[in-house]
Design an enzyme around this catalytic site. Structure first.
Site, mmCIF file in Angstrom:
data_model
loop_
_atom_site.group_PDB
_atom_site.id
_atom_site.type_symbol
_atom_site.label_atom_id
_atom_site.label_comp_id
_atom_site.label_asym_id
_atom_site.label_seq_id
_atom_site.Cartn_x
_atom_site.Cartn_y
_atom_site.Cartn_z
ATOM 1 N N ILE A 72 0.847 -1.207 0.000
ATOM 2 C CA ILE A 72 0.000 0.000 0.000
ATOM 3 C C ILE A 72 0.878 1.251 0.000
ATOM 4 O O ILE A 72 0.578 2.224 -0.666
ATOM 5 C CB ILE A 72 -0.947 0.012 1.227
ATOM 6 C CG1 ILE A 72 -1.773 -1.291 1.327
ATOM 7 C CG2 ILE A 72 -1.851 1.251 1.211
ATOM 8 C CD1 ILE A 72 -2.797 -1.513 0.269
ATOM 9 N N LEU A 74 1.649 3.169 2.681
ATOM 10 C CA LEU A 74 1.205 4.160 3.672
ATOM 11 C C LEU A 74 0.319 5.273 3.105
ATOM 12 O O LEU A 74 0.480 6.446 3.476
ATOM 13 C CB LEU A 74 2.393 4.783 4.428
ATOM 14 C CG LEU A 74 3.249 3.826 5.270
ATOM 15 C CD1 LEU A 74 4.240 4.623 6.101
ATOM 16 C CD2 LEU A 74 2.405 2.947 6.167
ATOM 17 N N CYS A 131 7.591 -0.259 8.025
ATOM 18 C CA CYS A 131 6.862 -0.393 6.765
ATOM 19 C C CYS A 131 7.829 -0.852 5.664
ATOM 20 O O CYS A 131 8.824 -0.191 5.397
ATOM 21 C CB CYS A 131 6.187 0.905 6.346
ATOM 22 S SG CYS A 131 5.257 0.656 4.812
ATOM 23 N N GLY A 244 -0.992 -13.503 11.351
ATOM 24 C CA GLY A 244 -1.789 -14.682 11.007
ATOM 25 C C GLY A 244 -2.830 -15.086 12.033
ATOM 26 O O GLY A 244 -3.304 -16.223 12.021
ATOM 27 N N THR A 266 -4.880 -9.411 8.803
ATOM 28 C CA THR A 266 -5.454 -10.044 7.620
ATOM 29 C C THR A 266 -6.761 -10.773 7.951
ATOM 30 O O THR A 266 -7.668 -10.852 7.117
ATOM 31 C CB THR A 266 -4.405 -11.024 7.022
ATOM 32 O OG1 THR A 266 -3.221 -10.276 6.750
ATOM 33 C CG2 THR A 266 -4.890 -11.658 5.733
HETATM 34 C C1 LIG Z 1 -3.333 -4.342 3.641
HETATM 35 C C2 LIG Z 1 -2.415 -4.160 4.809
HETATM 36 C C3 LIG Z 1 -2.045 -2.873 5.185
HETATM 37 C C4 LIG Z 1 -1.178 -2.679 6.276
HETATM 38 N N1 LIG Z 1 -0.854 -1.408 6.645
HETATM 39 C C5 LIG Z 1 -0.095 -1.219 7.761
HETATM 40 C C6 LIG Z 1 0.151 0.096 8.242
HETATM 41 O O1 LIG Z 1 -0.315 1.097 7.696
HETATM 42 N N2 LIG Z 1 0.926 0.213 9.350
HETATM 43 C C7 LIG Z 1 1.446 -0.862 10.029
HETATM 44 O O2 LIG Z 1 2.131 -0.690 11.040
HETATM 45 N N3 LIG Z 1 1.197 -2.117 9.602
HETATM 46 C C8 LIG Z 1 0.448 -2.327 8.496
HETATM 47 N N4 LIG Z 1 0.163 -3.600 8.086
HETATM 48 C C9 LIG Z 1 0.721 -4.739 8.844
HETATM 49 C C10 LIG Z 1 -0.285 -5.289 9.857
HETATM 50 O O3 LIG Z 1 -0.637 -4.314 10.816
HETATM 51 C C11 LIG Z 1 0.287 -6.534 10.578
HETATM 52 O O4 LIG Z 1 1.433 -6.146 11.310
HETATM 53 C C12 LIG Z 1 0.679 -7.654 9.622
HETATM 54 O O5 LIG Z 1 -0.218 -7.731 8.544
HETATM 55 C C13 LIG Z 1 0.742 -9.023 10.314
HETATM 56 O O6 LIG Z 1 -0.511 -9.387 10.870
HETATM 57 P P1 LIG Z 1 -1.612 -10.295 10.086
HETATM 58 O O7 LIG Z 1 -0.895 -11.504 9.553
HETATM 59 O O8 LIG Z 1 -2.644 -10.610 11.116
HETATM 60 O O9 LIG Z 1 -2.141 -9.458 8.989
HETATM 61 C C14 LIG Z 1 -0.689 -3.811 6.986
HETATM 62 C C15 LIG Z 1 -1.069 -5.104 6.604
HETATM 63 C C16 LIG Z 1 -1.928 -5.289 5.536
HETATM 64 C C17 LIG Z 1 -2.333 -6.692 5.164
#
Ligand SMILES: Cc1cc2nc3c(=O)[nH]c(=O)nc-3n(C[C@H](O)[C@H](O)[C@H](O)COP(=O)(O)O)c2cc1C
Length: 303
Positions: A72, A74, A131, A244, A266
């Site tokens: 993305i 940011l 990021c 996850g 996610t």
């Molecule tokens: C579409 C998307 C956008 C994300 N945007 C950010 C963000 O703006 N800032 C941030 O610190 N992490 C961001 N992340 C990371 C998530 O906060 C998280 O740390 C990471 O996806 C692992 O967790 P998950 O497997 O449950 O998604 C983003 C993740 C996804 C999938």
């Protein structure tokens, strides 16, 4: 029996340990018709920067086996618009609001922290030092000295609870976590996404316009669990675990491994109310196991 689900992160007391991860829940408004937002332990906003950012060109997301890639970059409206247009809704929900921030240099981080410090309705700051999609050669949290420097500078600029979010794209996560705690962060949040890519063999092009992106979802859970376990044994501040988490079982695994709180990322794309279902699921699990206090489970892993 009504189990005690409350946990402390710095000065923050959360009524339960379940939050939503930055960037995966927007500014919450989009989810308000789908679930009772008041049930969440806390909401972490999409990362905000000083000036608005357009983010990367599309395609910016792609589904992968057991997960997704995003680049993305940011995209966000900048701190001024966030405070004027997004925060009023968030404030009304009645749960702690953790504002995630990112910047191009230390002084911008400090400026953001100073603004948030005097903004009513902000409960804590999450420093996104991780990021992977900004086109810089290194993320701040890939370097222990840079992590220390930024956390120290922001710490001096705010009395708000300070959470430092780390990248898993390092060889020694404990080293970086110790640098953040030496600089007085109140908590560590991990993991952000893993640098990865997807390829279209027919067009012979990367599937993301940014070429590489960040991998999230069930595919990363075992590595995230290992990092949360490792860091929670290394530092004395609470660890917020993510990577996850799709259901109650996943969340409990992180808590047993050492996470004081967990965040759903996610998982909210697959099931928008996953986070709320996890709050109820943890409550039911504690009742069934006759455990009075979630604190008894945090880091209870035997190894
Ligand atoms: C579409 C998307 C956008 C994300 N945007 C950010 C963000 O703006 N800032 C941030 O610190 N992490 C961001 N992340 C990371 C998530 O906060 C998280 O740390 C990471 O996806 C692992 O967790 P998950 O497997 O449950 O998604 C983003 C993740 C996804 C999938």
């Amino acid at each position: 029996m009504k189990p005690d689900l409350s946990v402390k992160i710095g000065k923050l007391k959360l009524k339960n340990p379940v939050m939503v991860a930055s960037g995966t829940f927007g500014y919450a408004e989009e989810f308000s018709s789908l679930m009772d937002l008041k049930k969440l332990g806390a909401i972490v906003t999409k990362t905000i920067t000083l000036k608005p950012r357009k983010g990367n060109p599309p395609p910016r997301t792609v589904e992968t086996a057991a997960g997704m890639l995003n680049a993305i970059g940011l995209e966000n409206p900048g701190i001024k618009v966030f405070i004027k247009d997004k925060l009023p809704f968030l404030k009304k929900i009645g749960v702690p609001i953790i504002v995630s921030i990112s910047a191009d240099n230390d002084s911008e981080f400090v400026e953001l922290a100073k603004i948030l410090n005097k903004t009513n309705g902000v409960s804590a700051i999450e420093l996104n030092l991780s990021c992977p999609n900004l086109g810089t050669s290194r993320m701040v949290s890939q370097l222990d000295k840079a992590t220390y420097r930024v956390v120290r500078a922001v710490r001096a600029a705010t009395k708000l609870t300070l959470i430092t979010k780390l990248t898993p794209n390092v060889t020694d996560i404990g080293l970086i976590a110790r640098a953040a705690t030496a600089a007085d962060t109140d908590a560590i949040s991990l993991v952000n996404t893993f640098l990865a890519m997807a390829v279209d063999k027919d067009s012979r092009r990367p599937k993301l316009a940014n070429v590489t992106g960040g991998l999230s979802g069930p595919a990363i859970k075992p590595i995230a669990l290992r990092m949360v376990w490792e860091v929670s044994r290394t530092v004395y501040v609470p660890v917020i675990g993510m990577g996850g988490i799709m259901n109650t079982e996943d969340a409990m695994e992180f808590i047993v491994a050492g996470a004081t709180a967990v965040a759903v990322g996610t998982g909210s794309f697959v099931n928008p109310s996953a986070s709320i279902e996890i709050v109820d699921g943890i409550k039911r699990y504690l009742q069934a196991q006759k455990i009075k206090d979630i604190e008894d489970l945090i880091g209870s892993i035997k190894c």
